[in-house]
Scaffold this motif. Sequence first.
Motif: not given
Length: 266
Positions: A80-84, A109-121, A150-154
Amino acid sequence: MYIDPHIHMVSRTTDDYAAMAAAGCVAVTEPAFWAGFDRSSPAGFADYFRQLTDVEPARAARFGIQHFCWLAVNPKEAQDTAFAREVMSLIPDLLDRPNVLGVGEIGLNRNTRAELSVFEEHVALALEHDKLILVHTPHLEDKSKGTRLILDALDAAGVDPARVLVDHVEEHTASMVLDRGYWAGMTLYPDSKLSPARAADLLECYGSERTWINSAADWGRSDPLAVPKCALELRARGHDAAFVRDVLFEAPTRFLRESGRFRLPG
């Protein structure tokens, strides 16, 4: 003497602190984590962050253990990106607390687009405030795929690899992390992740220059004494005291000192 650089003491008993101190633990670092259930409001995180920055340091100090922490929204609650993002808005005001080392644990965790977006933020937040980063790699989904994402985003964010620890590596991901210049964390669990023997195998392959071992002990089946048990495995294999000390104490200290906050008395 050892450091457990990834352990969730809010879910452990006071007896665990006593046992760890008796085994030689002098410091722990505690990443923000999933509570075993999804929290229903950002207010729950506000209380949790206070627990990490105020309550646990005092509890640990009773046993001569220094407690440091990391702040973040764990990837298990990042769908839930808004919550995060609402929770993340609480973090900047807390980054100057004396025991806060950086941003973590973040990742997938599940390799989703939402997780990746929150990771990048989260990564952007760490860069903005010049903080270390502690990364969680997935357990249930494809770890290799998640680690590559993850490594590509970093890399794309331009982070300094020397200031990032990518945790929960296993045999098929350790070289991916180390070859790109990042630190690699090895997590010791009774039923999953790495056993002390498997971690010792990896340490014999890659050394201790940019690696650490941790228990990541939490509310599930886990072992807060996993780190000293791995030390026994290393000594049983004939490794000398200097190598074991580097694995248990010097290596995590080298990384954590980059925070500018990690100091031990004496």
